[in-house]
Structure formats: structure tokens, C-alpha cells
Design a protein around this motif. Structure first.
Motif, PDB file in Angstrom:
ATOM      1  N   PRO A  88       4.929  56.531  10.826  1.00  0.00           N
ATOM      2  CA  PRO A  88       4.274  56.725  12.112  1.00  0.00           C
ATOM      3  C   PRO A  88       4.891  55.812  13.164  1.00  0.00           C
ATOM      4  O   PRO A  88       5.324  54.690  12.846  1.00  0.00           O
ATOM      5  CB  PRO A  88       2.816  56.334  11.834  1.00  0.00           C
ATOM      6  CG  PRO A  88       2.888  55.408  10.668  1.00  0.00           C
ATOM      7  CD  PRO A  88       4.073  55.816   9.858  1.00  0.00           C
ATOM      8  N   VAL A  89       4.957  56.277  14.398  1.00  0.00           N
ATOM      9  CA  VAL A  89       5.516  55.466  15.483  1.00  0.00           C
ATOM     10  C   VAL A  89       4.578  55.483  16.687  1.00  0.00           C
ATOM     11  O   VAL A  89       3.944  56.498  16.989  1.00  0.00           O
ATOM     12  CB  VAL A  89       6.917  55.962  15.915  1.00  0.00           C
ATOM     13  CG1 VAL A  89       7.926  55.771  14.792  1.00  0.00           C
ATOM     14  CG2 VAL A  89       6.893  57.424  16.365  1.00  0.00           C
ATOM     15  N   PHE A  90       4.475  54.325  17.345  1.00  0.00           N
ATOM     16  CA  PHE A  90       3.782  54.277  18.626  1.00  0.00           C
ATOM     17  C   PHE A  90       4.583  55.098  19.633  1.00  0.00           C
ATOM     18  O   PHE A  90       5.810  55.004  19.690  1.00  0.00           O
ATOM     19  CB  PHE A  90       3.693  52.843  19.140  1.00  0.00           C
ATOM     20  CG  PHE A  90       2.683  51.967  18.440  1.00  0.00           C
ATOM     21  CD1 PHE A  90       1.335  52.309  18.437  1.00  0.00           C
ATOM     22  CD2 PHE A  90       3.072  50.796  17.817  1.00  0.00           C
ATOM     23  CE1 PHE A  90       0.393  51.499  17.821  1.00  0.00           C
ATOM     24  CE2 PHE A  90       2.153  49.973  17.200  1.00  0.00           C
ATOM     25  CZ  PHE A  90       0.804  50.325  17.195  1.00  0.00           C
TER      26      PHE A  90
ATOM     27  N   ASN B 225       5.375  45.090  18.250  1.00  0.00           N
ATOM     28  CA  ASN B 225       5.806  46.490  18.175  1.00  0.00           C
ATOM     29  C   ASN B 225       5.256  47.338  19.313  1.00  0.00           C
ATOM     30  O   ASN B 225       5.496  48.541  19.367  1.00  0.00           O
ATOM     31  CB  ASN B 225       5.429  47.077  16.819  1.00  0.00           C
ATOM     32  CG  ASN B 225       6.250  46.482  15.696  1.00  0.00           C
ATOM     33  OD1 ASN B 225       6.426  45.268  15.616  1.00  0.00           O
ATOM     34  ND2 ASN B 225       6.753  47.312  14.811  1.00  0.00           N
ATOM     35  N   LEU B 226       4.549  46.697  20.223  1.00  0.00           N
ATOM     36  CA  LEU B 226       4.147  47.335  21.484  1.00  0.00           C
ATOM     37  C   LEU B 226       4.910  46.744  22.663  1.00  0.00           C
ATOM     38  O   LEU B 226       5.305  47.464  23.580  1.00  0.00           O
ATOM     39  CB  LEU B 226       2.641  47.192  21.695  1.00  0.00           C
ATOM     40  CG  LEU B 226       1.772  48.022  20.743  1.00  0.00           C
ATOM     41  CD1 LEU B 226       0.316  47.606  20.839  1.00  0.00           C
ATOM     42  CD2 LEU B 226       1.922  49.512  21.048  1.00  0.00           C
ATOM     43  N   SER B 227       5.134  45.434  22.639  1.00  0.00           N
ATOM     44  CA  SER B 227       5.899  44.827  23.738  1.00  0.00           C
ATOM     45  C   SER B 227       7.343  45.324  23.723  1.00  0.00           C
ATOM     46  O   SER B 227       7.945  45.532  24.785  1.00  0.00           O
ATOM     47  CB  SER B 227       5.858  43.294  23.659  1.00  0.00           C
ATOM     48  OG  SER B 227       6.526  42.802  22.517  1.00  0.00           O
ATOM     49  N   MET B 228       7.912  45.540  22.536  1.00  0.00           N
ATOM     50  CA  MET B 228       9.292  46.031  22.445  1.00  0.00           C
ATOM     51  C   MET B 228       9.467  47.427  23.041  1.00  0.00           C
ATOM     52  O   MET B 228      10.328  47.625  23.908  1.00  0.00           O
ATOM     53  CB  MET B 228       9.770  46.001  20.995  1.00  0.00           C
ATOM     54  CG  MET B 228      10.112  44.614  20.483  1.00  0.00           C
ATOM     55  SD  MET B 228      10.563  44.630  18.723  1.00  0.00           S
ATOM     56  CE  MET B 228      11.938  45.784  18.732  1.00  0.00           C
ATOM     57  N   PRO B 229       8.683  48.432  22.621  1.00  0.00           N
ATOM     58  CA  PRO B 229       8.867  49.752  23.238  1.00  0.00           C
ATOM     59  C   PRO B 229       8.442  49.785  24.701  1.00  0.00           C
ATOM     60  O   PRO B 229       8.939  50.619  25.471  1.00  0.00           O
ATOM     61  CB  PRO B 229       8.013  50.678  22.375  1.00  0.00           C
ATOM     62  CG  PRO B 229       7.004  49.792  21.733  1.00  0.00           C
ATOM     63  CD  PRO B 229       7.697  48.485  21.524  1.00  0.00           C
TER      64      PRO B 229
ATOM     65  N   PHE C  66       9.641  54.668  21.542  1.00  0.00           N
ATOM     66  CA  PHE C  66       8.839  54.597  20.308  1.00  0.00           C
ATOM     67  C   PHE C  66       9.169  53.334  19.531  1.00  0.00           C
ATOM     68  O   PHE C  66      10.210  52.702  19.743  1.00  0.00           O
ATOM     69  CB  PHE C  66       9.081  55.827  19.425  1.00  0.00           C
ATOM     70  CG  PHE C  66      10.476  55.909  18.863  1.00  0.00           C
ATOM     71  CD1 PHE C  66      10.825  55.244  17.685  1.00  0.00           C
ATOM     72  CD2 PHE C  66      11.456  56.661  19.493  1.00  0.00           C
ATOM     73  CE1 PHE C  66      12.112  55.316  17.173  1.00  0.00           C
ATOM     74  CE2 PHE C  66      12.749  56.747  18.993  1.00  0.00           C
ATOM     75  CZ  PHE C  66      13.070  56.074  17.834  1.00  0.00           C
ATOM     76  N   CYS C  67       8.275  52.990  18.614  1.00  0.00           N
ATOM     77  CA  CYS C  67       8.491  51.879  17.686  1.00  0.00           C
ATOM     78  C   CYS C  67       7.521  52.056  16.525  1.00  0.00           C
ATOM     79  O   CYS C  67       6.421  52.591  16.692  1.00  0.00           O
ATOM     80  CB  CYS C  67       8.231  50.533  18.364  1.00  0.00           C
ATOM     81  SG  CYS C  67       8.674  49.087  17.356  1.00  0.00           S
ATOM     82  N   THR C  68       7.927  51.629  15.339  1.00  0.00           N
ATOM     83  CA  THR C  68       7.032  51.664  14.182  1.00  0.00           C
ATOM     84  C   THR C  68       5.885  50.680  14.377  1.00  0.00           C
ATOM     85  O   THR C  68       5.881  49.883  15.319  1.00  0.00           O
ATOM     86  CB  THR C  68       7.798  51.295  12.901  1.00  0.00           C
ATOM     87  OG1 THR C  68       8.461  50.039  13.111  1.00  0.00           O
ATOM     88  CG2 THR C  68       8.808  52.356  12.536  1.00  0.00           C
TER      89      THR C  68
END
Length: 472
Positions: A166-168, A286-290, A180-182
């Protein structure tokens, strides 16, 4: 000759440029002397000096383009809007596609942690039943490898994404692009650090079957979560958005909790979900990165812009991309990280720099905002004064200041944002990155965290290519 004798008969006050040997000799003789910290532009490299000189004629056009790229980035508003399965969301994804961090790489050149993560992903996908089978399949030529960045996403550390993960889903509502990011697994023995034991695979399956569906329901109920506002608030609360995410994770829990409660999730699962996020300070990474990826992609492709829009590492090479040069990669060898190691490990255990998480520094947070997160030094090493100095120096190589990410310790001055390729080369100042350290062997996991700079080589290649493209 008389004039020279008259000159030296007077009291001398000296200014010395370059090597301090002359300054020291004068000081020993009691002569007042001021040392000027000066080095020749571009380190004295004639090729680079010529390239910089050639771009001088285009300075107004480049500055205008850089302001356009900078405005596109700062004007972006990425929102967390959904969670999807990689196979369904990512363009060109197949059951035998593996995405990874950094610039393009083949199996033969992959470092230990990336190989371990690939092997774990193949076991997770049911394409192999153990490490030996996974390694054989990974090297067989049947698997397609591709950088996350080339598919519109980012991946921390090894950055491995496979079909079932799943990815954000992040949507930049200003410009319409997505990223997106995992979902973050936590620290230690996790896939992104190259571990692939049974506990790692079980955790990935729990994320897929329980955590992701629950968060998807909650995110859809929320109508979207404003990540720019969340990152900005986290910086004011002591995060820098890369290796310190305590505030960001707490803010995310606060934002998502009401919708989790409305989503009809079984009580037992709900308790495990909240405990998992709460016990994982890096969940917000994994939210700040995408977020950064979605905003920076909007700034890519501006003709004549020397703004850096990507910095990424695959554990073997470090790669950058420049707005005015589009999707082209410019690479150099990944560097070794200096910092704090977990008990039982030494520097000899660590792999060179790895991961897409340098997208945070590219966006003006991470190492560029360490001044806002003085406690980060307890994780990556150094002192509070070092953290302040790193952030302060980054203003010398950037286009502007971020009006959203302001640093309380600098009287709320905006963080240094928009790395200018020309300034990096001319001044010889490399971007500052803080990051985690992975063990160099597959299957082990994280061994520490620290500080690192990109190799100068990738910026040199990019400048020469830029001059060739535009200074015709």
C-alpha cells in the motif's frame, strides 16, 4: 625603490587571502593581520570556471527561471488524499516490478541493504519462499528495476516498493500532480534497511491487510489532510522533517484519530493501529517525503532554471536532477555517513549513504532546518551549535527562504530553500543532509544515524551539462 622603502617604513596592517601560513608569520612578528577566508571560484577548476562565466551572460534569464521554479515549489499544496495498492496506482507497475531509492541501478551494482530489501519484497510477494530463492530470482533478469523518482514517488533508505504494497497518495491540489510513498515500518530490523526476516514480512502483511485499509477509510472520511500546514507546525514544535518526526507523527495521530473512530474498525485492530503509529516516531517521515516530492515535481522542467529538484541515493551512487535539465540524472559515488552508531556496531559495518529521504533537504527541511530541531543532535551526533551552523550556511547556496517553514531559533526566518546549482559550485558548499545508517550486509537493518554531504562530482557534471545545454 624609494617608494617601497617608504611604504615598509610605515606601520603595516595586513590583510591576508588564502593560506594562513603568511598570516601566522606576520602575527608572530606582532603585525596586525586579518585573515580573509577565500578560495578561488569552483575550487579553481578551469572547466567549471568557464562554465560559470558562460552562464553569466544568461544570469537574468536564469534568475527569472529560478524564481519561477521556486514559486512553483512554495506555491504547491500537497494533500494526503488516499491509500492505494502500488500495482493499481503506480504507472507501469507489474507483479515483477521493483521500485527502489536513488538513481537507476542494476542488481549487480546494488549495495547490501538494497539487495536485502529486494529479496524481502520478493518473499513478501510470494515470488520466492526464502532468501536463497529470492536472490536467485533477483539476479535472473526477470525482475524490472526502476527508481521511485521516475514513477512519481519516493522511498526511504532502500526505498523498495513492490506490487502488493500500500502507498500513501499525495495530491498537489495547486498543480494537479501526485506523489506516493509506502507506509513507515518503524526502526531497526525493517525492510527499508535491508532486513527480510519472518517478523519483517509479517509486519508488512499486517500493514497491507489491517493498517492500510483502516487508514484509507479514515483519510477518505477526512476529505484530505493538508501536509504543508502539518510540516510547518511540526518544524515549530522541534522537528526538521527527516530524522526527527516526533511532532509530525503526533500531529498526524491528532488529525486522523477522529476519523479512525468513525470508520467502523474493529476495536482490537483500532488499538493495535494507534499503538503502532504512537510507538513509531518516524511514521510521519513517509508523509513528509512525498509532500516534498509532490511540491518539487511541480518545480521541475523550468527552462534555464538551475534549481535542484531531486537529491537521492541508492547506496552505491548519489544522484541529482536539475529543473532546467528535466529528468536527467547526474551521479557520483555515495558517501560514508559520520554520526552515532547503535551499540555493537562500528563504522566498518555501515553502508554508504542510501535513500530518497534527501528529498527533504532538497525541499528546505531536514538538514537545512536542523536549527529548528536542536534535539536532533542526540540522534545524528554533533552539537546544538553545529545544528545552527549547518542551517545558517545553507542560505549561501539557495534561491530564497521558505515562507511556510520558519525557524523559531532564527527569529522565524524562513528555512533556506531551493538549492542553486551555480552557488554550490562557485562557493564549494555542499548541501547538508542528516540520515539513517544501514548495515552494509543484507538482512541486518539499521545501525545508526548521522550526517553526510553529496559528492561534489554530481554537481560538477550537472553544471557542465547545463552550460552545454544553454550557453550555446
Amino acid at each position: 625603490m624609494t617608494k617601497i622603502k617608504e611604504l615598509f617604513a610605515q606601520k603595516i596592517n595586513a590583510i591576508n587571502l588564502g593560506t594562513e601560513l603568511f598570516k601566522n608569520d606576520l602575527a608572530k612578528q606582532g603585525i596586525p593581520v586579518v585573515q580573509v577566508d577565500w578560495t578561488p571560484p569552483a575550487g579553481g577548476d578551469i572547466r567549471l570556471i568557464k562554465a560559470l562565466d558562460a552562464l553569466k551572460a544568461l544570469e537574468d534569464k536564469i534568475n527569472e527561471a529560478n524564481q519561477e521554479a521556486f514559486n512553483r515549489y512554495t506555491g504547491a499544496q500537497p494533500m494526503l488524499v488516499d491509500i492505494e495498492t502500488a500495482l493499481d496506482f503506480i504507472p507501469g507497475m507489474t507483479k515483477k516490478t521493483i521500485l527502489h531509492a536513488g538513481p537507476p541501478i542494476t542488481w549487480e551494482k546494488m549495495s547490501g541493504p538494497m539487495r536485502g530489501a529486494v529479496m524481502g519484497a520478493l518473499i513478501y510477494e510470494g515470488l520466492a519462499s526464502n532468501g536463497e530463492e529470492a536472490e536467485k530470482l533477483a539476479a535472473s533478469g526477470e525482475i524490472t528495476y526502476s527508481p521511485c523518482h521516475e514513477r512519481g514517488g519516493v522511498g526511504p533508505m532502500a526505498g523498495v516498493v513492490s506490487a502488493s504494497m500500500p502507498v500513501f497518495v499525495i495530491k498537489n491540489v495547486t498543480h494537479g500532480n501526485t506523489a506516493f510513498c509506502t507506509l513507515n515500518e518503524g526502526l531497526g530490523k525493517v525492510l527499508r534497511y535491508g532486513a527480510y526476516s519472518e517478523e519483517v514480512i509479517e509486519r508488512l502483511r499486517w500493514i497491507e491487510k489491517v493498517l492500510a485499509p483502516a487508514l484509507k477509510k479514515a483519510i477518505l472520511l477526512s476529505g484530505g489532510i493538508d501536509l504543508r500546514a502539518m510540516v510547518a507546525q511540526a518544524v515549530h514544535m522541534g522537528d526538521e522533517g527527516h530524522n526527527r518526526n516526533k511532532a509530525g507523527t503526533s500531529l498526524f495521530i491528532r488529525a486522523i484519530a477522529p476519523y479512525l473512530l468513525q470508520a467502523g474498525i474493529p476495536q482490537e485492530d483500532l488499538v493495535k493501529i494507534v499503538n503502532f503509529i504512537n510507538s513509531n516516531d518516524h511514521f510521519f517521515l513517509n508523509l513528509s517525503m512525498p509532500y516534498c516530492k509532490a511540491a518539487l515535481d511541480a518545480a521541475n522542467g523550468v527552462p534555464y532554471s538551475t534549481m535542484v529538484t531531486t537529491m537521492a541515493r541508492n547506496g552505491t551512487e548519489f544522484g541529482i536532477r536539475i529543473s532546467g535539465l528535466g529528468t536527467r540524472w547526474f551521479t557520483g559515488p555515495a558517501q560514508m555517513i559520520k554520526g552515532l552508531l547503535f551499540p555493537g556496531f562500528t563504522e566498518a559495518d555501515a553502508n554508504p549513504d542510501i535513500g530518497d529521504s534527501a528529498i527533504t533537504e532538497t525541499a528546505g527541511i531536514g538538514g537545512f532546518a536542523m536549527a529548528a530541531a536542536p534535539a536532533i543532535v542526540q540522534f545524528v551526533g554533533g552539537t546544538v551549535d553545529d545544528a545552527l551552523a549547518y542551517s545558517n550556511r545553507m542560505y549561501e547556496i539557495t534561491i530564497g527562504e521558505n515562507k511556510f517553514f520558519t525557524i523559531p531559533q532564527f527569529n522565524f526566518r524562513g528555512s533556506a530553500t531551493g538549492i542553486d546549482l551555480r552557488k554550490v559550485i562557485e562557493l564549494g558548499i555542499l548541501p547538508q543532509i542528516n540520515t539513517g545508517m544501514a548495515h552494509k550486509e543484507p538482512g541486518v537493518g539499521q545501525v545508526g544515524a548521522g550526517l553526510v554531504n553529496p559528492p561534489r562530482e554530481c554537481f560538477e557534471k550537472a553544471l557542465l551539462a547545463f552550460a552545454e545545454e544553454y550557453a550555446k
